[in-house]
Design a protein around this motif. Sequence first.
Motif, short mmCIF file in Angstrom:
data_model
loop_
_atom_site.label_atom_id
_atom_site.label_comp_id
_atom_site.label_asym_id
_atom_site.label_seq_id
_atom_site.Cartn_x
_atom_site.Cartn_y
_atom_site.Cartn_z
N GLN A 159 -0.96 12.52 11.84
CA GLN A 159 -1.23 12.75 10.42
C GLN A 159 -2.24 11.73 9.90
O GLN A 159 -3.19 12.07 9.19
N LEU A 160 -2.05 10.49 10.26
CA LEU A 160 -2.97 9.43 9.83
C LEU A 160 -4.34 9.61 10.47
O LEU A 160 -5.37 9.49 9.80
N GLU B 214 -6.41 12.74 8.86
CA GLU B 214 -6.81 12.87 7.46
C GLU B 214 -7.30 11.58 6.80
O GLU B 214 -7.88 11.63 5.72
N MET B 215 -7.07 10.44 7.41
CA MET B 215 -7.43 9.18 6.76
C MET B 215 -8.93 9.04 6.53
O MET B 215 -9.38 8.42 5.57
N SER B 216 -9.74 9.66 7.39
CA SER B 216 -11.19 9.48 7.29
C SER B 216 -11.79 10.10 6.03
O SER B 216 -12.83 9.64 5.55
N TYR B 217 -11.15 11.15 5.51
CA TYR B 217 -11.73 11.81 4.33
C TYR B 217 -10.82 11.75 3.10
O TYR B 217 -11.19 12.25 2.04
N LYS C 33 0.80 -1.22 0.00
CA LYS C 33 0.00 0.00 0.00
C LYS C 33 0.84 1.28 0.00
O LYS C 33 0.40 2.32 -0.49
N GLY C 34 2.06 1.20 0.57
CA GLY C 34 2.85 2.41 0.75
C GLY C 34 3.82 2.73 -0.36
O GLY C 34 4.11 3.91 -0.62
N ILE C 35 4.30 1.73 -1.06
CA ILE C 35 5.31 1.96 -2.10
C ILE C 35 4.77 2.71 -3.32
O ILE C 35 5.47 3.56 -3.88
N PRO C 36 3.53 2.44 -3.79
CA PRO C 36 3.04 3.15 -4.99
C PRO C 36 3.13 4.67 -4.91
O PRO C 36 3.48 5.32 -5.89
N ALA C 37 2.86 5.25 -3.74
CA ALA C 37 2.91 6.71 -3.62
C ALA C 37 4.33 7.23 -3.75
O ALA C 37 4.55 8.36 -4.21
N PHE C 38 5.31 6.43 -3.35
CA PHE C 38 6.70 6.84 -3.56
C PHE C 38 6.98 7.04 -5.04
O PHE C 38 7.69 7.97 -5.45
N LYS C 39 6.42 6.16 -5.86
CA LYS C 39 6.64 6.25 -7.30
C LYS C 39 5.89 7.44 -7.89
O LYS C 39 6.40 8.12 -8.79
N HIS D 277 -4.03 11.18 -2.29
CA HIS D 277 -3.93 11.61 -0.89
C HIS D 277 -3.97 10.40 0.05
O HIS D 277 -3.16 10.27 0.96
N ARG D 278 -4.88 9.49 -0.20
CA ARG D 278 -5.01 8.29 0.64
C ARG D 278 -3.79 7.38 0.49
O ARG D 278 -3.29 6.82 1.47
N ARG D 279 -3.29 7.27 -0.73
CA ARG D 279 -2.11 6.43 -0.95
C ARG D 279 -0.88 6.99 -0.24
O ARG D 279 -0.05 6.24 0.29
#
Length: 297
Positions: free
Chosen positions: A254-255, A258-261, A36-42, A266-268
């Motif tokens: 931070q989580l 903002e995670m709820s909306y 789940k976390g690596i795609p946003a790095f790219k 942004h979510r990634r």
Amino acid sequence: MRKEKIIERSAAAVCLLCATMAIFAVMAISIYLLLKGIPAFKEVGIGNLLGQSVWQPTAAQPAYGVQYIILTSLLATCLSVVIAVPIALLTAVFLTEMANKMLAAIVADAVELLAAVPSVIYGLLGMILLNPCLYKLEKVCFAGDKTHQFTGGANLLAAVIVLAIMILPTVISVSTASLRSVSANLRAAALALGSSEEQTIFRVVIPAAKSGILTGIVLGTGRALGEAMAINMVAGGTVNFPLPFNSVRTLTTQLVSEMSYASGLHRRVLFTVGLILYVFILLVNFALLRARKKVNV
């Protein structure tokens, strides 16, 4: 004999199953966060994500810099540990070496009650009692400063104090158990050689229990890094450089904030923030555990 062997094998199988489940849980969490976390790095870029300080996910041109958020998490954790560990260690020394049985029992019960208090209560008390006091201090320190943004006492300093109080019970409990496990023969030998009671405690007993004390520090550090609710209530919740009187935000808050909306990129990115937090906790625990092993050698 045959029945006893069956029981032993069954018990061994149950223990192996439990150990396997624990390992599987850690691997599942790690794999999920990586996926789940690596795609946003790219998508955002490692340099933009870790090297930038501006966080504006809802702007026309979104910015996802977590530099200040990471610095705040590390600084708040380090400062809270620096404050809590000496207090916790001296409290453990008092409980094991100085207090009589009745007083030690009262203090130990108070420490256990402190550990049982939910984190949201710490946050609530921080909002009601700590933030107003820090706001008064803030007004004194920045009187006449037109550039300072007053936060009402919700700042990094409040977060550090709350975290230090929250990790006290963990470090006290583990340190107390470690000090009590030190052989009485060591104490007797040191006293017989002419050492005073204070010298025996700080030069013999504490060094003998340093492995267990480091374990308590590891557990306390993990709790400080992972705490969210109480910090979210007292720290202000704004992404700023971590100065004592600045409103700040940590990786955990931070989580929570903002995670709820959040949706889409942004979510990634928030999942990437979770991955960064997870890696930090692993690295800190690994470093402290390595230090404990070196101490034992």
